[in-house]
Enzyme design. Sequence first.
Site, PDB file in Angstrom:
ATOM      1  NE  ARG A  59       9.371  20.729 -12.823  1.00  0.00           N
ATOM      2  CZ  ARG A  59       9.062  21.645 -13.890  1.00  0.00           C
ATOM      3  NH1 ARG A  59       9.098  21.250 -15.205  1.00  0.00           N
ATOM      4  NH2 ARG A  59       8.611  22.948 -13.649  1.00  0.00           N
TER       5      ARG A  59
ATOM      6  CE  LYS B 204      -2.183   4.893   6.844  1.00  0.00           C
ATOM      7  NZ  LYS B 204      -3.347   5.427   7.445  1.00  0.00           N
TER       8      LYS B 204
ATOM      9  CD  GLU C 160     -11.915   5.842   5.581  1.00  0.00           C
ATOM     10  OE1 GLU C 160     -11.197   4.890   5.982  1.00  0.00           O
ATOM     11  OE2 GLU C 160     -11.635   6.642   4.872  1.00  0.00           O
TER      12      GLU C 160
ATOM     13  NE  ARG D 221      -2.613   1.008   3.247  1.00  0.00           N
ATOM     14  CZ  ARG D 221      -3.060   0.654   4.819  1.00  0.00           C
ATOM     15  NH1 ARG D 221      -4.447   0.524   4.769  1.00  0.00           N
ATOM     16  NH2 ARG D 221      -2.504   1.103   5.890  1.00  0.00           N
TER      17      ARG D 221
HETATM   18  N1  PMP Z   1      -9.108   4.677   7.400  1.00  0.00           N
HETATM   19  C1  PMP Z   1      -8.365   5.461   7.730  1.00  0.00           C
HETATM   20  C2  PMP Z   1      -8.799   7.142   7.038  1.00  0.00           C
HETATM   21  C3  PMP Z   1      -6.901   5.671   8.180  1.00  0.00           C
HETATM   22  O1  PMP Z   1      -6.385   6.333   8.412  1.00  0.00           O
HETATM   23  C4  PMP Z   1      -6.881   4.051   8.743  1.00  0.00           C
HETATM   24  C5  PMP Z   1      -5.596   3.815   9.223  1.00  0.00           C
HETATM   25  N2  PMP Z   1      -5.259   4.330  10.455  1.00  0.00           N
HETATM   26  C6  PMP Z   1      -7.938   3.132   8.556  1.00  0.00           C
HETATM   27  C7  PMP Z   1      -8.906   3.279   7.909  1.00  0.00           C
HETATM   28  C8  PMP Z   1      -7.649   1.558   8.846  1.00  0.00           C
HETATM   29  O2  PMP Z   1      -6.432   0.874   8.072  1.00  0.00           O
HETATM   30  P1  PMP Z   1      -5.722  -0.144   8.676  1.00  0.00           P
HETATM   31  O3  PMP Z   1      -6.251  -1.016   9.107  1.00  0.00           O
HETATM   32  O4  PMP Z   1      -4.564  -0.540   7.312  1.00  0.00           O
HETATM   33  O5  PMP Z   1      -4.696   0.325   9.797  1.00  0.00           O
END
Ligand code: PMP
Length: 284
Positions: A105, A151, A184, A52
């Site tokens: 750059r 991320k 989320e 990732r």
């Molecule tokens: N959503 C967000 C916005 C996150 O920052 C994270 C990680 N902190 C997650 C979901 C959960 O991902 P993971 O299980 O890979 O930690």
Amino acid sequence: MSLKIYIDGKLYDKENAKISVFDHGLLYGDGVFEGIRAYNGTVFRLDEHIRRLYDSAKACLIEIPIPPEEFKKAIYSTMKANKQKDAYIRAVVTRGAGDLGLDPRKCPKPCIIIITATIQLYPPEMYENGLDLITASTQRIPSVCLSPRIKSCNYLNNILAKLEGIRAGCVEAVMLNDKGEVAECTGDNLFIVRDGVLKTPPPEAGILEGVTRNAVIELARKAKIPFKECVLTKYDLYTADECFLTGTAAEVIAVVSIDSRKIGNGKPGKVTQALLKKFRALTK
Ligand code: PMP
């Protein structure tokens, strides 16, 4: 002993672990990162986190100057230097130092930082009693503007939603996407259970595809718990029998109320508890 921090191939004492004020990671949030856990000397799902990280970097045209295998070794050697078996690991790759303009750059070399520390996101009683959440008015940034699957070091959107949660007396907040669907939480993925079916929003709802989320989905499939990735609305949350969050730091944690609506009987649900137990067994 001072915590040793890895920066660009070298280990520094925490007090001396410094990067340039011209780093675009600082000036523009121009960088990517991973939050990773090590349990008893083994880094949990390291390949998935590294994949990732490299995917996030590729999507932003940041070329990580070392190959993935070397990155993995650097994580283990930083833990070894700190004599750690259990750790919360932060791997960061910024665009690197440039000038004060946006132009990437001007940043010839991305900067790699590895911090192996500890984190306890929620106190033990929250795992026993479950969390109260609100839905934030701050929506997730639409995927067409910035893919939440990257991320990136740009967490202001999530921080604004987290502040809403904190100001309402909650430790997390649910974020909706621009269509008003559940995406989320600010740092965790969200699941519900209704009539025995486990449900979570799909990546297209504008989520980060969590490593913990994917581990929990695998566990549910193995346990023959019916599972569906599907669009969820606030109504689905309010009428759920169970709700829980997943994340590297949080692992699996129950949610017992959302926007003052009690979820199920207001206690962590059976499926949630079973999945938490199975997840903890995975990390042993
Ligand atoms: N959503 C967000 C916005 C996150 O920052 C994270 C990680 N902190 C997650 C979901 C959960 O991902 P993971 O299980 O890979 O930690």
